[in-house]
Design a protein around this motif. Structure first.
Motif, mmCIF file in Angstrom:
data_model
loop_
_atom_site.group_PDB
_atom_site.id
_atom_site.type_symbol
_atom_site.label_atom_id
_atom_site.label_comp_id
_atom_site.label_asym_id
_atom_site.label_seq_id
_atom_site.Cartn_x
_atom_site.Cartn_y
_atom_site.Cartn_z
ATOM 1 N N GLY A 104 0.826 -1.199 0.000
ATOM 2 C CA GLY A 104 0.000 0.000 0.000
ATOM 3 C C GLY A 104 0.863 1.254 0.000
ATOM 4 N N LEU A 105 1.967 1.203 -0.741
ATOM 5 C CA LEU A 105 2.902 2.326 -0.820
ATOM 6 C C LEU A 105 2.948 2.812 -2.270
ATOM 7 C CD1 LEU A 105 5.035 4.104 0.557
ATOM 8 C CD2 LEU A 105 6.712 2.317 0.054
ATOM 9 N N LEU A 106 2.640 4.081 -2.471
ATOM 10 C CA LEU A 106 2.541 4.632 -3.829
ATOM 11 C C LEU A 106 1.585 3.775 -4.670
ATOM 12 C CD1 LEU A 106 6.312 5.399 -4.462
ATOM 13 C CD2 LEU A 106 4.569 6.989 -3.652
ATOM 14 N N THR A 107 0.501 3.383 -4.059
ATOM 15 C CA THR A 107 -0.405 2.390 -4.627
ATOM 16 C C THR A 107 -0.994 2.821 -5.957
ATOM 17 O OG1 THR A 107 -0.942 1.723 -2.391
ATOM 18 C CG2 THR A 107 -2.423 0.969 -4.130
ATOM 19 N N ARG A 108 -1.459 4.039 -6.043
ATOM 20 C CA ARG A 108 -2.080 4.481 -7.296
ATOM 21 C C ARG A 108 -1.085 4.448 -8.440
ATOM 22 N NH1 ARG A 108 -5.503 8.105 -3.751
ATOM 23 N NH2 ARG A 108 -7.627 7.622 -4.409
ATOM 24 N N LEU A 109 0.111 4.941 -8.197
ATOM 25 C CA LEU A 109 1.151 4.947 -9.222
ATOM 26 C C LEU A 109 1.565 3.515 -9.585
ATOM 27 C CD1 LEU A 109 2.976 6.709 -10.965
ATOM 28 C CD2 LEU A 109 4.622 6.720 -9.076
ATOM 29 N N ALA A 110 1.725 2.655 -8.586
ATOM 30 C CA ALA A 110 2.109 1.265 -8.835
ATOM 31 C C ALA A 110 1.023 0.522 -9.602
ATOM 32 C CB ALA A 110 2.412 0.553 -7.515
ATOM 33 N N ALA A 166 -5.116 2.948 -1.698
ATOM 34 C CA ALA A 166 -4.766 1.717 -0.984
ATOM 35 C C ALA A 166 -5.715 1.361 0.150
ATOM 36 C CB ALA A 166 -3.354 1.836 -0.424
ATOM 37 N N GLY A 167 -6.445 2.318 0.638
ATOM 38 C CA GLY A 167 -7.310 2.049 1.792
ATOM 39 C C GLY A 167 -6.602 2.387 3.100
ATOM 40 N N PRO A 168 -7.283 2.145 4.220
ATOM 41 C CA PRO A 168 -6.757 2.598 5.514
ATOM 42 C C PRO A 168 -5.591 1.773 6.053
ATOM 43 C CG PRO A 168 -8.799 1.407 5.825
ATOM 44 C CD PRO A 168 -8.607 1.538 4.341
ATOM 45 N N ILE A 169 -5.477 0.527 5.657
ATOM 46 C CA ILE A 169 -4.398 -0.325 6.170
ATOM 47 C C ILE A 169 -3.284 -0.323 5.131
ATOM 48 C CG2 ILE A 169 -3.802 -2.606 7.064
ATOM 49 C CD1 ILE A 169 -6.868 -3.027 7.448
ATOM 50 N N SER A 170 -2.520 0.789 5.108
ATOM 51 C CA SER A 170 -1.505 0.951 4.075
ATOM 52 C C SER A 170 -0.460 1.968 4.512
ATOM 53 C CB SER A 170 -2.160 1.422 2.783
ATOM 54 O OG SER A 170 -2.684 2.732 2.946
ATOM 55 N N PHE A 171 0.676 1.894 3.862
ATOM 56 C CA PHE A 171 1.699 2.906 4.086
ATOM 57 C C PHE A 171 1.257 4.247 3.526
ATOM 58 C CE2 PHE A 171 4.417 -0.781 4.772
ATOM 59 C CZ PHE A 171 5.138 -0.362 5.895
ATOM 60 N N ASP A 172 0.504 4.236 2.435
ATOM 61 C CA ASP A 172 -0.016 5.497 1.875
ATOM 62 C C ASP A 172 -0.793 6.259 2.945
ATOM 63 O OD1 ASP A 172 1.055 5.009 -0.616
ATOM 64 O OD2 ASP A 172 -0.831 4.388 -1.533
ATOM 65 N N ARG A 173 -1.662 5.576 3.667
ATOM 66 C CA ARG A 173 -2.481 6.229 4.707
ATOM 67 C C ARG A 173 -1.602 6.664 5.876
ATOM 68 N NH1 ARG A 173 -8.043 6.016 5.630
ATOM 69 N NH2 ARG A 173 -8.024 5.954 3.376
ATOM 70 N N ALA A 174 -0.660 5.819 6.245
ATOM 71 C CA ALA A 174 0.206 6.143 7.394
ATOM 72 C C ALA A 174 1.093 7.357 7.088
ATOM 73 C CB ALA A 174 1.075 4.949 7.747
ATOM 74 N N LEU A 175 1.428 7.562 5.836
ATOM 75 C CA LEU A 175 2.312 8.663 5.467
ATOM 76 C C LEU A 175 1.571 9.948 5.139
ATOM 77 C CD1 LEU A 175 4.854 6.644 3.276
ATOM 78 C CD2 LEU A 175 5.159 7.464 5.624
ATOM 79 N N GLN A 176 0.237 9.911 5.135
ATOM 80 C CA GLN A 176 -0.540 11.117 4.878
ATOM 81 C C GLN A 176 -0.411 12.078 6.046
ATOM 82 O OE1 GLN A 176 -4.616 10.000 4.207
ATOM 83 N NE2 GLN A 176 -4.349 9.863 2.002
ATOM 84 N N PRO A 177 -0.307 13.365 5.763
ATOM 85 C CA PRO A 177 -0.271 14.330 6.872
ATOM 86 C C PRO A 177 -1.598 14.328 7.628
ATOM 87 C CG PRO A 177 -0.173 15.449 4.731
ATOM 88 C CD PRO A 177 -0.193 13.991 4.461
ATOM 89 N N ARG A 178 -1.523 14.423 8.903
ATOM 90 C CA ARG A 178 -2.725 14.434 9.759
ATOM 91 C C ARG A 178 -3.405 15.796 9.666
ATOM 92 N NH1 ARG A 178 -2.777 9.377 10.181
ATOM 93 N NH2 ARG A 178 -1.349 8.355 11.597
ATOM 94 N N ALA A 179 -4.726 15.788 9.612
ATOM 95 C CA ALA A 179 -5.491 17.031 9.611
ATOM 96 C C ALA A 179 -5.422 17.652 10.999
ATOM 97 C CB ALA A 179 -6.940 16.776 9.204
ATOM 98 N N SER A 180 -5.250 18.963 11.050
ATOM 99 C CA SER A 180 -5.138 19.655 12.342
ATOM 100 C C SER A 180 -6.466 20.019 12.899
ATOM 101 C CB SER A 180 -4.318 20.928 12.217
ATOM 102 O OG SER A 180 -3.126 20.727 11.564
#
Length: 180
Positions: A104-110, A166-180
């Motif tokens: 789930g890393l760079l999923t759309r591009l991959a 990739a969905g919520p269980i992914s590196f893509d989600r983990a690397l997204q900046p958190r909303a303040s």
């Protein structure tokens, strides 16, 4: 009848709200059905030892450029730098792109890369290897054609990942900046 429609609408609204499920299941199905296929295919293209990562096997050239390889008498050194570059890139792609999708890393591009890879693979099978019989036909009573049937489903699965991510269980989600 109204009660039945209400139950149906309630259920379908819950499924619509479970937007996490589609990309997560798409990655799971990709891993279950296609990951080992692509990794094994990549392994057949590696040359000997660690240098095999950039000096593919002769089988790699036979798989990717069958007609050009035959034309030079099965001598990979007689092929151009372009041929060598494509074979090395194709070999690496069979390892890197599926792994990125499963992680789930760079999923759309991959997934977009895998769609392109699948299209090139299919064209090579038909025009390079002469596997017209594997092409099949859509809207017939058979669903087992290796190219138009199976690979259309592969591409649809990958397209889901391009659109949904990739969905919520992914590196893509983990690397997204958190909303303040």
């Amino acid at each position: 009848m109204t009660a039945l429609l209400s139950i149906y609408n309630n259920l379908t609204n819950r499924l619509t709200a479970a937007d996490w499920m589609v990309p997560t299941l798409a990655r799971f199905v990709f891993a279950a059905v296609l990951l080992v296929y692509f990794l094994n295919s990549g392994m057949t293209k590696l040359g000997d030892g660690i240098s095999g990562l950039w000096t593919p096997s002769t089988g790699a050239y036979a798989q990717i450029f069958p007609r050009a390889f035959e034309a030079v008498g099965y001598d990979s050194d007689a092929l151009s730098f372009f041929h060598q570059l494509v074979v090395v890139a194709g070999t690496w792609a069979e390892f890197i792109l599926p792994t990125l999708i499963v992680l789930g890393l760079l999923t759309r591009l991959a997934a977009l890369g895998m769609i392109g890879f699948t299209i090139v693979q299919s064209l090579t099978d038909v025009y390079g290897h002469g596997q017209e019989s594997a092409l099949g036909a859509w809207f017939d009573r058979f669903s087992d054609a290796a190219i138009l049937d199976q690979r259309a489903l592969w591409i649809f699965l990958l397209f889901v990942l391009v659109v949904k991510g990739a969905g919520p269980i992914s590196f893509d989600r983990a690397l997204q900046p958190r909303a303040s």
